[in-house]
Design a protein around this motif. Structure first.
Motif, PDB file in Angstrom:
ATOM      1  N   ASP A  78       0.815  -1.212   0.000  1.00 25.20           N
ATOM      2  CA  ASP A  78       0.000   0.000   0.000  1.00 25.20           C
ATOM      3  C   ASP A  78       0.852   1.267   0.000  1.00 25.20           C
ATOM      4  OD1 ASP A  78      -2.209  -1.627   0.086  1.00 25.20           O
ATOM      5  OD2 ASP A  78      -3.225  -0.473   1.635  1.00 25.20           O
ATOM      6  N   HIS A  84      -1.011   7.275  -6.476  1.00 24.06           N
ATOM      7  CA  HIS A  84      -1.157   7.138  -7.933  1.00 24.06           C
ATOM      8  C   HIS A  84      -2.199   6.056  -8.205  1.00 24.06           C
ATOM      9  CE1 HIS A  84       1.335   3.396  -8.071  1.00 24.06           C
ATOM     10  NE2 HIS A  84       1.899   3.961  -7.010  1.00 24.06           N
ATOM     11  N   THR A  85      -2.379   5.691  -9.444  1.00 23.24           N
ATOM     12  CA  THR A  85      -3.449   4.768  -9.817  1.00 23.24           C
ATOM     13  C   THR A  85      -3.320   3.396  -9.162  1.00 23.24           C
ATOM     14  OG1 THR A  85      -4.737   3.956 -11.719  1.00 23.24           O
ATOM     15  CG2 THR A  85      -2.322   3.830 -11.880  1.00 23.24           C
ATOM     16  N   MET A  87      -3.233   2.608  -6.159  1.00 22.31           N
ATOM     17  CA  MET A  87      -4.080   2.422  -4.983  1.00 22.31           C
ATOM     18  C   MET A  87      -5.458   1.869  -5.351  1.00 22.31           C
ATOM     19  SD  MET A  87      -4.419   2.250  -1.809  1.00 22.31           S
ATOM     20  CE  MET A  87      -2.726   2.640  -1.438  1.00 22.31           C
ATOM     21  N   LYS A  88      -5.857   2.005  -6.599  1.00 24.69           N
ATOM     22  CA  LYS A  88      -7.140   1.442  -7.038  1.00 24.69           C
ATOM     23  C   LYS A  88      -7.124  -0.089  -6.997  1.00 24.69           C
ATOM     24  CE  LYS A  88      -8.262   5.301 -10.122  1.00 24.69           C
ATOM     25  NZ  LYS A  88      -8.541   5.709 -11.524  1.00 24.69           N
ATOM     26  N   TYR A  89      -5.926  -0.664  -6.938  1.00 24.99           N
ATOM     27  CA  TYR A  89      -5.799  -2.123  -6.982  1.00 24.99           C
ATOM     28  C   TYR A  89      -5.651  -2.757  -5.601  1.00 24.99           C
ATOM     29  CZ  TYR A  89      -5.267  -1.540 -11.972  1.00 24.99           C
ATOM     30  OH  TYR A  89      -5.490  -1.214 -13.286  1.00 24.99           O
ATOM     31  N   SER A  90      -5.489  -1.935  -4.582  1.00 27.11           N
ATOM     32  CA  SER A  90      -5.173  -2.474  -3.266  1.00 27.11           C
ATOM     33  C   SER A  90      -6.332  -3.276  -2.673  1.00 27.11           C
ATOM     34  CB  SER A  90      -4.772  -1.339  -2.317  1.00 27.11           C
ATOM     35  OG  SER A  90      -4.473  -1.855  -1.050  1.00 27.11           O
ATOM     36  N   PRO A  92      -9.232  -4.328  -4.074  1.00 26.87           N
ATOM     37  CA  PRO A  92      -9.638  -5.473  -4.907  1.00 26.87           C
ATOM     38  C   PRO A  92      -8.683  -6.663  -4.798  1.00 26.87           C
ATOM     39  CG  PRO A  92      -9.923  -3.444  -6.136  1.00 26.87           C
ATOM     40  CD  PRO A  92      -9.207  -3.070  -4.861  1.00 26.87           C
ATOM     41  N   SER A  93      -7.406  -6.388  -4.488  1.00 24.79           N
ATOM     42  CA  SER A  93      -6.456  -7.501  -4.369  1.00 24.79           C
ATOM     43  C   SER A  93      -6.844  -8.442  -3.236  1.00 24.79           C
ATOM     44  CB  SER A  93      -5.034  -6.970  -4.151  1.00 24.79           C
ATOM     45  OG  SER A  93      -4.841  -6.485  -2.833  1.00 24.79           O
TER      46      SER A  93
END
Length: 295
Positions: A78, A84-85, A87-90, A92-93
């Protein structure tokens, strides 16, 4: 044993032949197969040492009469993903992790699981999978990072963030900012501070899915390696007793975790994750429960 579905009988000789291709012996295949789910990677400071910790788990499993099988899990840092972009994946991971643990465990008929995470979404993702699968499981995390030093004082990532503001306000110079940057995080482990990772590693103890010390023994201490070995040994007891996560993840266990959460002042994200784990375990938990424990 669950693993007999892939090991025993004439109809399973093709399956068994693939175990021999991996180098397993008859003696190993006569024992319970224990999935050791490691989130090791070279991009997450909290995970960079999990290869060694997973090996300690495997040693513990073997000492207690099981056959450990190492399988991977992903993990987002994290801190590196912040701003940046990425963090959009954190968040959902977390779901990807839960789904991947489920996939590996059921596809290969593991008799038990030792979950080896450390950081923010990885701990709850693995606990969600354990609750969903409901096969004997235990979690052992990588442990917290030691404090860093800036000059004569101990610092953590919190002071690193503050240093950015101080620099922009002209309160510190380039050299001091560089000193912070290079000395705040001295090595492997989950970021020092009561962020989500250390919160969830403490709550894993309180909820009954990890051994005492899981949330507090520093990553670099030998006691962390010993804890991993004990977790590997403990999972064999869970398999023998067929003691499964939903036997442990009771309403009382969640209330205990919430009480610990409030006492420690854990990350507010812990509520998000406890609700998700409770949902997988089929335990009703809502805002009223949280408020009651908090009060």
């Amino acid at each position: 044993m669950r693993s007999d579905n892939v090991k025993k009988g004439a109809e399973r000789t093709p399956n068994r032949s693939l175990f021999y291709a991996l180098g397993y012996t008859d003696e190993e295949l006569d024992r319970p197969l224990i999935g050791v789910v490691s989130a090791f990677s070279e991009i997450v400071p909290g995970h960079s040492h999990l290869d060694k910790l997973a090996q300690a788990v495997k040693d513990g499993v073997r000492m207690a009469g099981g056959t450990p099988v190492l399988v991977p899990a992903i993990g987002v840092c994290d801190g590196i993903a912040m701003g940046h972009t990425g963090m959009k994946y954190s968040l959902p991971s977390r779901e990807l992790i839960a789904d991947s643990v489920e996939t590996m465990a059921l596809a290969h008929c593991f008799d038990g699981l030792v979950l080896v995470p450390n950081c923010d979404k990885i701990v709850p993702g693995m606990l969600m999978a354990a609750a969903r699968l409901n096969i004997p499981s235990i979690l052992v995390s990588g442990g917290p990072m030691l404090a860093g030093r800036q000059g004569q004082r101990k610092v953590s990532l919190s002071q690193m963030f503050e240093a950015v503001g101080s620099y922009k306000a002209g309160m510190i110079d380039d050299a001091t900012l560089d000193d912070f940057t290079k000395n705040t995080c001295p090595g492997c482990g989950s970021c020092a501070g009561m962020y989500t990772a250390n919160s969830m590693n403490c709550l894993s103890e309180a909820i009954g899915m990890a051994l005492p010390g899981n949330g507090t023994i520093p990553a670099v201490y030998s006691a962390r390696t010993q804890l991993a070995k004990h977790a590997g040994m403990q999972v064999m007891k869970l398999v023998e007793q067929n003691l499964c996560p939903r036997d442990i993840l009771t309403p009382a266990a969640f209330e205990n975790a919430l009480a610990t959460d409030m006492a420690l002042g854990c990350s507010t994200n812990s509520v998000l994750h406890l609700l998700a784990i409770a949902n997988e375990a089929g335990v009703p938990m809502d805002l009223a429960t949280i408020n009651a424990v908090s009060a």
